[in-house]
Design an enzyme around this catalytic site. Structure first.
Site, mmCIF file in Angstrom:
data_model
loop_
_atom_site.group_PDB
_atom_site.id
_atom_site.type_symbol
_atom_site.label_atom_id
_atom_site.label_comp_id
_atom_site.label_asym_id
_atom_site.label_seq_id
_atom_site.Cartn_x
_atom_site.Cartn_y
_atom_site.Cartn_z
ATOM 1 N N CYS A 62 39.565 43.428 44.860
ATOM 2 C CA CYS A 62 40.566 42.588 45.515
ATOM 3 C C CYS A 62 41.738 43.395 46.059
ATOM 4 C CB CYS A 62 41.073 41.540 44.528
ATOM 5 S SG CYS A 62 41.596 42.231 42.947
ATOM 6 N N GLU A 99 45.668 40.153 33.013
ATOM 7 C CA GLU A 99 46.359 40.534 34.257
ATOM 8 C C GLU A 99 47.536 39.589 34.487
ATOM 9 O OE1 GLU A 99 43.019 40.076 37.101
ATOM 10 O OE2 GLU A 99 42.540 42.172 36.714
#
Lengths: 679, 679
Positions: A415, A324
């Protein structure tokens, strides 16, 4: 507990804070900006009525709330996936707090207090708060380590949980005036400050955010230890000696956690994009408060790197799925773009802080690009579907299978949805900023704002149909005539600058210039750091009009981005456009946008909650069913705002289109993605 | 000097050598095979009349001969580029020797003796022969090291020079019966054997060939030390400890020189392709002569690796330009194929030896594929232009600029031209082989061969129009009726096997079978190890006809080769075909070969010294000048034998063609390579 924090209203009224050194500019707080904007208000209302309730419901149904209850009881078994799942509750609480300050809601208020009570009970007597360990300290979550904080640099995320707790607590206190959550946060922070620091324990937090959170506690309390500990954590980076600096693997050399070098020596954005931008935001806060010019120089360099070499055209960052993370310079592939929604939000946090440090519009240009494109693409129009990643291209053969072609209601690692839940209602705080008698208009969002010029209240009413229309209107209402400077951001895109770097450029420069009128008459204006400076003694009812050129623009990328060579993207105002299957006979990967193609814009109130679409007749490439014949024909092509894609089912989507046939990715007819229509 | 070598004619007459263990099969020597083949004889004559004179001329004009003269005088300065430039003289001498044995030429013979005299005078008193040091021992060539052999494993190539000297000397002795060069070689070899060996100096020769050369000296002299030293050098590999085994860089881990592991542990072809195949050839020789089964197992594994995973469809190997080396398994890109001509020659050496070890036709199948395609492509039809690399594809945008689109007369490192000069005239030695009363027909080349069956001479006359025609005729002429087995290779391609591995396959299996007739009547035949076994008592004038199916076949690659997915290549008989610009309206990169396309073959005596071309009507893709329109139309497509490309100028060439439009590499009209016609 001693009363150690400054009353929030006093802080807000001061305009700047009590510290001698701080940001030269401060945002006009969200509590002073009441929106009635047709674009943003519905999103904030959907956030309140759909996103936040859905988010709390999921925190309940997935066991996140139960984790706190079990921690309070010190019995049971941590029942969700990640040790940082606590933060989803903190983030939703933060969003709910902003919402409450604008839309009072006794039931929600009471629910928050109940949740806060559960959080407080889960806190250990010394302030430690981390359900993944407290539930059963002998058997903590596998990522947590047998002792507190021993795995902090790797996976435990204990300080990440703390950071989100502090952010939520300060928002809750600012929005409601209540201290129940703030007290929990301060008790935890006091423990952290007692444990970590020079001559005590050291660690580079594995997933940054505690730095920003501690600064917020400092701003609320004035207690320097919070600021000092934030600075300590930042300066801990690059101190670990057990990485292999020669290893290119970002997990092996520490760069995945931004721990490969001292922050003062970092010049390039590396590693996990959210962690990185939370770090850079924390560095901005600490640098502003300490006057640390070396730290400012570091984030200036990193900002130039991101905006010059690592940002997608729709404002997203973090290109690489594996980790990521930021890729190498110019490594911005379209078919595998990761672009985590949280990274877009983190980018807004960071750019707002860069603006407050430097007062330059380029930071808000980047913020606006991210906000209107790669950030709100993360949430569906229904308010309860989310992208974790934000694709640049969905085509069958050439898309990475990991790319999301449609939004989901929740994720194991959720998230992004809760980050959106907390970000959207805070938006009013990004519209205006102030430095003494300079009032900055950063975003073009309709509503009423109250600012205070040398103790005198001034109302600013903003009216527009942005981002669809470039005609902006501002009505200034001082109690009595007041001299101050209204600084209206002239967006880079209105000035033939696609992005404040050579990474992207407009193919066709605008012939129009931005026009500014005061009380109906066009005025000459000077531009300072990207702002039209309108200096006068403002009288009640003074009216400012700003007319931004809203031509349709073609964007081309630097040749350094090999994936975008010979391609164009479409922009109008702050919005980046995409082509989606639904408007284009079921596919877009066969479309060409020649240099000669001429677009018109058209507002369609019935489409996607109301959007301006772009239309042109363009060539499309057809391959016969047997794969042996190819031909081109003229097709009517419609582009929609990028943020609005994937609200009508699943199928092809592209942002960058080839200008010529030779750059079309040819597909056999049986390879073309068959759209799936949502019902 | 003592008479220590066995008379060559005795050796030749023995059929097998004096050693107790050796290859089970031996080639019928080139001196016993007189060609009149329409395909090969002109090449051998061109080699004699053009290539060899041009090669000697260049050895003179570039200073290679002068280097020897200066070494004899011990004065001057080494005046060419590489310390191994001596070998160009050795290799041309080797080729000239083969030529002399067939075409007596007193002037050439005299010139060779003059050259040999210069070589002998350049030899130091103890046998050392390496002009790059001897000219000025205090200032040797930069690659050579200050002392003899100290840089042998890296760059000096002292033993590479020795190896080529031995090969040339044995050929010269066999062809002419003269010992003047052989004496020089033996004096050098005696020094090498005195210096290197167990308890003496050790080194893994940096560029292998000395192993094969020493074995040839052993065969001529019967002196075991040459064989033992060859084995010693082979077993020295993998003994160096200063490589970094974990480093992937083939220069750092020793694999570039095949020095990363003991040869017994090597299972994959790695590093520089020519060095590798010279090593494997030397291993075959030593294993045959020592009966070392472990060494045979190692080269069997490596052979399976090359033929199963690392060979291009036209028989070339060594895909990677950087290091002239083997790539990873299945790493066979078309646009950057390196395919050194020397590697093709080395592959023929190795496969001939593998055949002699195992007696299986699959080795000759690979040899034939290389020989008729990726090897002779290395030399132009004029006999004096050469490819160092052999491209798989020349198209504008997608070709590596390092790929050669046309042949050159010479190179700074001119190993390939001189390797061709020595290989071509040795071809007659590859046509037949023998093991007692088994006579193998490996290649289909017209001419007269003499074999000896149990002391009785038998003539075999081969008549055909191969490779254009599959009708083969053999007339057997024993002095008197003699029983023996004629083993005629049935090529894999005649048996629906494109290559002896799953790497390439025919898309369309042949409906025809190979027919064998004896004296006009079709006979049933058994096939053993790929050979039709024709066992009888042969009488004078017995006639064998073999009719091979010559359909045009489409070849597809294993999906493991990602560059060839959805593509086809064309084959007829042993020949691989390519499309070249000249026959196809100036380009071929726009051509599609659909599964439905149907080809015809047509012999054209006026084209390229006479070739059979393949023709079909196929779709071609056109892009309009403005780049915005694309269409397909039927075009007449002509393919020529791959070996014959680049004889008419410079332009597009492709071997693998897409089957469908979607896999065409589209190019704008101004990107298409403009052909350059040679005049």
């Amino acid at each position: 507990m001693k009363k150690r924090f400054l009353p929030f209203l006093l802080l807000a009224a001061l305009g700047s804070h009590a510290q001698s050194t701080d940001y030269s500019i401060t945002g006009v707080p969200f509590t002073q900006v009441k929106l009635n904007d047709h674009f943003w208000l519905p999103r904030i209302q959907t956030n309140r009525t759909v996103t936040i309730p859905a988010s709390f419901q999921r925190c309940e149904s997935t066991g996140r709330v139960r984790n706190f209850e079990m921690a309070a009881a010190k019995s049971g078994k941590f029942c969700t996936t990640f040790p940082f799942d606590d933060t989803d509750i903190y983030k939703t609480l933060e969003g709910a707090s902003y919402s409450l300050s604008v839309f009072p809601d006794p039931a929600l208020s009471k629910y928050l207090d109940t949740l806060i009570d559960k959080i407080a009970k889960a806190q250990e007597p010394d302030g430690y708060l981390y359900t993944a360990r407290t539930i059963d300290p002998a058997h903590p979550h596998a990522w947590s380590g047998q002792e507190r904080w021993v795995k902090e640099a790797e996976l435990s995320h204990e300080l990440y949980n703390s950071g989100h707790l502090y952010e939520a607590a300060v928002a809750h206190y600012q929005a409601t005036g209540k201290k129940n959550l703030l007290n929990v946060a301060l008790k935890n922070a006091d423990l952290i400050c007692a444990v970590f620091g020079p001559g005590k324990r050291g660690v580079a937090p594995g997933h940054e955010i505690v730095e920003m959170g501690l600064v917020k506690l400092y701003r609320v309390t004035g207690d320097k230890k919070y600021l000092e500990t934030a600075k300590f954590f930042i300066e801990q980076r690059g101190q670990r000696k057990d990485y292999d600096a020669k290893n290119k693997n970002p997990w092996k050399n520490g760069s995945y956690w931004q721990d490969d070098k001292s922050v003062y020596d970092q010049t390039e954005a590396t590693g996990h994009a959210v962690r990185a931008e939370y770090l850079y935001s924390g560095m901005a806060d600490v640098a502003a408060l300490t006057g640390d010019q070396k730290m400012i120089a570091a984030i200036d360099n990193i900002w130039n790197n991101v905006v010059g070499k690592k940002m997608y055209v729709q404002g997203s960052v973090g290109a690489i799925p594996d980790g990521e993370r930021f890729g190498d310079n110019y490594d911005l592939p379209n078919t595998t773009a990761y672009n985590e929604t949280c990274a877009a939000i983190a980018g807004v946090y960071w750019n707002q802080r860069m603006f407050m440090l430097h007062g330059e519009s380029k930071y808000i240009d980047v913020l606006e690009k991210t906000l209107y494109n790669g950030l709100i693409s993360g949430i569906g129009l229904n308010g309860k579907s989310f992208f974790y990643t934000n694709a640049m291209q969905i085509t069958n053969n050439f898309s990475h299978t990991a790319m999301e072609p449609e939004r989901s209601g929740w994720f194991d690692c959720s998230c992004c949805p809760t980050n959106l839940a907390r970000f959207i209602p805070a938006l009013p705080g990004y519209v205006y900023a102030q430095k003494g008698t300079d009032v900055y208009v950063n975003l073009f969002v309709s509503g009423d704002a109250s600012v205070n010029i040398n103790g005198k209240p001034v109302q600013i009413k903003q009216e527009n149909n942005y981002p669809w229309d470039g005609n902006l209107s501002f009505t200034i209402d001082p109690k009595k005539a007041t001299p101050f400077n209204l600084l209206v951001r002239i967006p880079g895109w209105a000035n033939n600058e696609a992005i404040p770097s050579p990474l992207y450029n407009f193919q066709n420069n605008s012939a129009q210039k931005t026009v500014v009128k005061i009380n109906g008459s066009a005025v000459e204006y000077t531009v300072d750091k990207g702002y039209a400076v309108l200096a006068r003694t403002w009288k009640k009812g003074d009216k400012v009009e700003v007319i931004l050129p809203m031509e349709i623009r073609k964007v081309v990328a630097s040749n350094n981005i090999k994936n975008d060579i010979n391609k164009v993207a479409l922009q109008r105002g702050p919005l980046m456009y995409c082509g989606e299957w639904k408007d284009n006979d079921g596919r877009v990967s066969n479309i060409i946008l020649p240099g000669t193609s001429s677009f018109t814009s058209e507002y369609n109130a019935a489409l996607l909650n109301g959007v301006t679409v772009l239309k042109a007749s363009v060539p499309a490439v057809d391959i016969s069913n047997d794969g042996l014949n190819v031909s081109t024909r003229a097709q009517s092509f419609t582009a929609i705002p990028y943020y609005a894609w994937a609200n009508r089912g699943k199928g092809e989507m592209m942002i960058w289109f080839p200008e010529k046939v030779k750059d079309v990715q040819l597909m056999a007819s049986d390879e073309v993605l068959t759209p799936v229509v949502n019902h």
